[in-house]
Design a protein around this motif. Structure first.
Motif, PDB file in Angstrom:
ATOM      1  N   GLU A  83       0.980  -1.473   0.459  1.00 22.43           N
ATOM      2  CA  GLU A  83       0.012   0.187  -0.024  1.00 22.43           C
ATOM      3  C   GLU A  83       0.522   1.303  -0.013  1.00 22.43           C
ATOM      4  O   GLU A  83       0.674   2.307   0.464  1.00 22.43           O
ATOM      5  N   TRP A  86       4.197   3.153   4.331  1.00 22.80           N
ATOM      6  CA  TRP A  86       4.538   3.586   5.187  1.00 22.80           C
ATOM      7  C   TRP A  86       4.509   1.045   6.044  1.00 22.80           C
ATOM      8  O   TRP A  86       4.482   1.251   6.275  1.00 22.80           O
ATOM      9  N   ARG A  87       3.180   0.951   4.222  1.00 25.20           N
ATOM     10  CA  ARG A  87       3.468  -0.289   4.736  1.00 25.20           C
ATOM     11  C   ARG A  87       4.294  -1.354   4.574  1.00 25.20           C
ATOM     12  O   ARG A  87       4.377  -2.077   5.541  1.00 25.20           O
ATOM     13  N   ASP A 161      -1.430  -2.930  13.720  1.00 25.59           N
ATOM     14  CA  ASP A 161      -1.370  -1.733  12.949  1.00 25.59           C
ATOM     15  C   ASP A 161      -3.217  -0.980  12.993  1.00 25.59           C
ATOM     16  O   ASP A 161      -3.593   0.260  13.403  1.00 25.59           O
ATOM     17  N   ARG A 162      -3.934  -2.293  12.716  1.00 20.93           N
ATOM     18  CA  ARG A 162      -5.381  -1.784  12.344  1.00 20.93           C
ATOM     19  C   ARG A 162      -6.070  -2.725  13.327  1.00 20.93           C
ATOM     20  O   ARG A 162      -5.791  -3.232  14.070  1.00 20.93           O
ATOM     21  N   PHE A 179      -6.070   6.481  15.707  1.00 20.18           N
ATOM     22  CA  PHE A 179      -6.267   6.663  14.412  1.00 20.18           C
ATOM     23  C   PHE A 179      -7.355   7.862  14.613  1.00 20.18           C
ATOM     24  O   PHE A 179      -7.389   9.341  14.262  1.00 20.18           O
ATOM     25  N   ALA A 213      -8.577   2.535  10.099  1.00 22.80           N
ATOM     26  CA  ALA A 213      -7.262   3.729   9.673  1.00 22.80           C
ATOM     27  C   ALA A 213      -8.855   4.469   9.226  1.00 22.80           C
ATOM     28  O   ALA A 213      -8.596   5.627   9.605  1.00 22.80           O
ATOM     29  N   ARG A 217      -9.819   8.175  10.794  1.00 23.49           N
ATOM     30  CA  ARG A 217      -9.333   9.484  10.810  1.00 23.49           C
ATOM     31  C   ARG A 217     -10.384  10.458  10.642  1.00 23.49           C
ATOM     32  O   ARG A 217     -10.402  11.405  10.336  1.00 23.49           O
ATOM     33  N   TRP A 240      -5.573   4.481  -0.197  1.00 18.97           N
ATOM     34  CA  TRP A 240      -3.995   4.991   0.144  1.00 18.97           C
ATOM     35  C   TRP A 240      -3.892   4.879  -1.075  1.00 18.97           C
ATOM     36  O   TRP A 240      -1.929   4.859  -1.139  1.00 18.97           O
ATOM     37  N   GLN A 265      -5.538  11.217   3.478  1.00 20.22           N
ATOM     38  CA  GLN A 265      -5.060  10.413   4.784  1.00 20.22           C
ATOM     39  C   GLN A 265      -4.083   9.343   5.025  1.00 20.22           C
ATOM     40  O   GLN A 265      -3.789   8.522   6.293  1.00 20.22           O
ATOM     41  N   ASN A 266      -3.160   9.962   4.184  1.00 20.90           N
ATOM     42  CA  ASN A 266      -2.379   9.107   3.995  1.00 20.90           C
ATOM     43  C   ASN A 266      -1.308   9.972   2.847  1.00 20.90           C
ATOM     44  O   ASN A 266      -1.441  10.603   1.974  1.00 20.90           O
ATOM     45  N   GLU A 268       0.726   8.965   0.218  1.00 17.14           N
ATOM     46  CA  GLU A 268       0.655   8.502  -0.760  1.00 17.14           C
ATOM     47  C   GLU A 268      -0.466   9.603  -1.913  1.00 17.14           C
ATOM     48  O   GLU A 268      -0.073   9.834  -2.533  1.00 17.14           O
ATOM     49  N   ASP A 294       0.979   9.590   7.666  1.00 21.80           N
ATOM     50  CA  ASP A 294       2.006   9.423   7.734  1.00 21.80           C
ATOM     51  C   ASP A 294       3.722   9.418   8.383  1.00 21.80           C
ATOM     52  O   ASP A 294       4.340   8.649   9.132  1.00 21.80           O
ATOM     53  N   CYS A 314       2.474   8.488  11.936  1.00 24.60           N
ATOM     54  CA  CYS A 314       1.623   7.774  11.941  1.00 24.60           C
ATOM     55  C   CYS A 314       2.925   5.771  11.633  1.00 24.60           C
ATOM     56  O   CYS A 314       3.593   5.676  11.003  1.00 24.60           O
TER      57      CYS A 314
END
Ligand code: GYE
Length: 362
Positions: A83, A86-87, A161-162, A179, A213, A217, A240, A265-266, A268, A294, A314
């Motif tokens: 993703e 971050w991932r 994470d989630r 979040f 997430a 958020r 994402w 929200q991220n 990317e 992130d 994050c």
């Protein structure tokens, strides 16, 4: 000792080995003796051991140590699929920390598909070598059955994470960020940034639908955005992804250019929106303010270029906390049901931003 006698002794030793394995099949956990290939002998499962899914080879059960150490841990880790920055930092954190600690890691990456994650989870339930299952859930609902089966199979389950919507007694602990608080922090920054601008119209680029997430958020952002009169005029998922976020922003820009802020929200998705704004002849970070979540490398580059105004951190490097918690759970220690990750907020106008960027691990 004459050769013949030697041969007989060897045969005798082998027969003893075979008998002890067959004996193990009758309910006692099989003991793997180094000379034979245990996987060839399908031991009877111990009472209560779940039926192996078709095609799953039951592994010999390791004996339970008095006091567990990292070296006794066999972790089945179920990741979401790639993703972005971050991932991959999150995945590397698990692989590198396992190596450092001497943990056996079985890594299962699902291509962004929930049913594939569920299959992986069941595979680890049936894998008798695995004593810990770590889950980064793509979606927050639908995990009760798997968690109940894992509990019945005596697996320690740690969520990373989630969050998921399931009874807390079905997992040891959750390790991850708040979040909702990330969303609040993003809104507080956006309020500051659009203050004094022509308006407070904001577009929201959302993560994958169904994930905690994305949901949380959004909740946190709305809670604080209302306090300064921000108007979220459109909101849609960019999954994402920088590409999807760019396309979405290009579409919105064709409909209207009356926007003062974009909440991504991220990182990317923020980088995708920046490309779209530039493509439309607007100056990102000036004509339109951008706040993301992130704080990965890409975000620091964009903040240093003045194109991204804020990134709410994050932290993806969760593995050491996860492994530590799993070890405590294996040793019967009680754990809080949530172990928060440590996070911060970064702004493009911070005087020491370059120095911080130079020392980032992700
Ligand atoms: O913000 C995003 C990733 O679950 C916290 O998932 C994670 C989010 C992160 O794809 O970049």
């Amino acid at each position: 000792m004459k050769q013949e006698e030697e041969g007989t002794m060897k045969k005798l030793a082998f027969m003893t080995l075979l008998i002890s394995i067959l004996l193990a099949g009758c309910g006692a956990p099989p003991v793997c003796i180094c000379q034979c290939d245990c996987s060839q002998v399908t031991p009877e499962a111990a009472p209560g051991t779940p039926e192996a899914a078709p095609g799953i080879q039951l592994q010999p059960v390791r004996s339970t140590p008095e006091v567990w150490t990292y070296r006794d841990m066999v972790v089945g880790f179920i990741q979401t699929g790639s993703e972005g920055g971050w991932r991959s930092a999150n995945t590397n954190s698990f692989k590198e920390s396992a190596e450092e600690l001497g943990i056996t890691l079985k890594f299962y990456d699902s291509p962004g598909d929930l049913s594939s994650q569920e299959r992986g989870f069941r595979q680890f339930i049936a894998d008798q070598e695995v004593n810990v299952i770590v889950l980064a859930a793509l979606e927050s609902t639908g995990w009760e059955d798997e968690l109940l089966e894992a509990k019945a199979a005596g697996k320690v389950v740690v969520l990373e994470d989630r969050r998921i919507d399931a009874s807390q007694d079905l997992y040891a602990t959750f390790i991850g960020a708040d979040f909702v608080e990330e969303g609040r922090r993003a809104a507080v920054e956006m309020c500051r940034l659009v203050d004094g601008m022509a308006g407070k119209k904001v577009w929201e680029l959302v993560g994958n639908v169904g994930s905690s997430a994305a949901r949380d958020r959004g909740v946190g952002f709305r809670e604080k955005a209302m306090e300064c009169g921000i108007d979220i005029i459109t909101s849609s998922t960019g999954n994402w992804s920088a590409v999807e976020a760019r396309q979405l922003t290009e579409t919105w820009l064709k409909e209207s250019r009356d926007v003062q802020g974009i909440f991504a929200q991220n990182d990317e998705m923020a980088l995708g929106a920046i490309e779209a704004l530039k493509g439309a002849g607007l100056t990102p970070g000036v004509d339109v303010k951008l706040v993301s979540v992130d704080a990965t490398f890409g975000a620091f580059e964009a903040m240093l270029a003045g194109e991204l105004n804020v990134s709410v951190e994050c932290n993806p490097l969760l593995a050491p906390q996860v492994y530590e918690a799993a070890l405590k759970a294996l040793n019967g220690e009680s754990l809080p049901k949530w172990i928060p990750a440590m996070d911060a907020v970064f702004r493009s106008d911070m005087p020491n931003l370059q120095e911080i960027a130079d020392n980032r691990q992700y």
